[in-house]
Scaffold this motif. Structure first.
Motif, mmCIF file in Angstrom:
data_model
loop_
_atom_site.group_PDB
_atom_site.id
_atom_site.type_symbol
_atom_site.label_atom_id
_atom_site.label_comp_id
_atom_site.label_asym_id
_atom_site.label_seq_id
_atom_site.Cartn_x
_atom_site.Cartn_y
_atom_site.Cartn_z
ATOM 1 N N GLN A 7 0.830 -1.202 0.000
ATOM 2 C CA GLN A 7 0.000 0.000 0.000
ATOM 3 C C GLN A 7 0.865 1.253 0.000
ATOM 4 O O GLN A 7 0.552 2.239 -0.675
ATOM 5 N N HIS A 8 1.955 1.229 0.749
ATOM 6 C CA HIS A 8 2.852 2.382 0.817
ATOM 7 C C HIS A 8 3.618 2.571 -0.492
ATOM 8 O O HIS A 8 3.818 3.704 -0.937
ATOM 9 N N ILE A 9 4.054 1.461 -1.082
ATOM 10 C CA ILE A 9 4.765 1.538 -2.358
ATOM 11 C C ILE A 9 3.845 2.096 -3.428
ATOM 12 O O ILE A 9 4.246 2.957 -4.223
ATOM 13 N N SER A 53 4.463 0.487 -9.206
ATOM 14 C CA SER A 53 3.054 0.717 -8.862
ATOM 15 C C SER A 53 2.178 -0.440 -9.301
ATOM 16 O O SER A 53 1.314 -0.905 -8.544
ATOM 17 N N ALA A 54 2.393 -0.904 -10.523
ATOM 18 C CA ALA A 54 1.578 -2.005 -11.035
ATOM 19 C C ALA A 54 1.802 -3.282 -10.229
ATOM 20 O O ALA A 54 0.835 -3.984 -9.873
ATOM 21 N N ASP A 76 9.185 -3.838 -4.426
ATOM 22 C CA ASP A 76 10.094 -3.162 -3.506
ATOM 23 C C ASP A 76 11.451 -2.909 -4.155
ATOM 24 O O ASP A 76 12.034 -1.829 -4.002
ATOM 25 N N TYR A 77 11.946 -3.869 -4.920
ATOM 26 C CA TYR A 77 13.231 -3.685 -5.614
ATOM 27 C C TYR A 77 13.135 -2.574 -6.666
ATOM 28 O O TYR A 77 14.042 -1.744 -6.780
ATOM 29 N N PHE A 78 12.055 -2.574 -7.444
ATOM 30 C CA PHE A 78 11.871 -1.517 -8.433
ATOM 31 C C PHE A 78 11.755 -0.156 -7.756
ATOM 32 O O PHE A 78 12.284 0.837 -8.249
ATOM 33 N N PHE A 79 11.056 -0.107 -6.621
ATOM 34 C CA PHE A 79 10.888 1.150 -5.901
ATOM 35 C C PHE A 79 12.224 1.661 -5.375
ATOM 36 O O PHE A 79 12.530 2.850 -5.489
#
Length: 100
Positions: A7-9, A53-54, A76-79
């Motif tokens: 949700q945070h990401i 996001s996706a 998480d890694y992409f973020f």
């Protein structure tokens, strides 16, 4: 619902995507995009934030617990890669205006 960060990401990456689009738009409006690589790097970061996001959205929506954990970890890694990219972009912008 076992995921803790999806949700945070999702919300944060959507906000940072707006930041990236603002940078790209402002560079193009001031006609500084033709001699700068900042907009290309920002486009890559924006793509990474969109993927993050996706993936976090799909992590929230899935019923499969194993798939939920995998999607959340990949998001998480992409973020984190996007955050590093935004840091690099800010350093580029700072040096560009500092040396001007």
């Amino acid at each position: 619902m076992a995921n803790k960060t999806s949700q945070h990401i999702l919300s944060t990456s959507a906000n940072l995507l707006g930041f990236c689009l603002f940078i790209i738009t402002s560079l193009h409006l001031t006609n500084r995009s033709e001699n700068s690589l900042i907009d290309e790097f920002t486009s890559i970061v924006a793509l990474s934030l969109t993927i993050s996001s996706a993936l976090s959205f799909f992590s929230i929506r899935t019923e499969n617990h194993i798939l939920e954990i995998k999607l959340e970890k990949i998001a998480d890694y992409f973020f984190m890669a996007s955050l590093l990219g935004i840091f690099v972009i800010i350093v580029f912008i700072t040096f560009k205006f500092w040396l001007k």
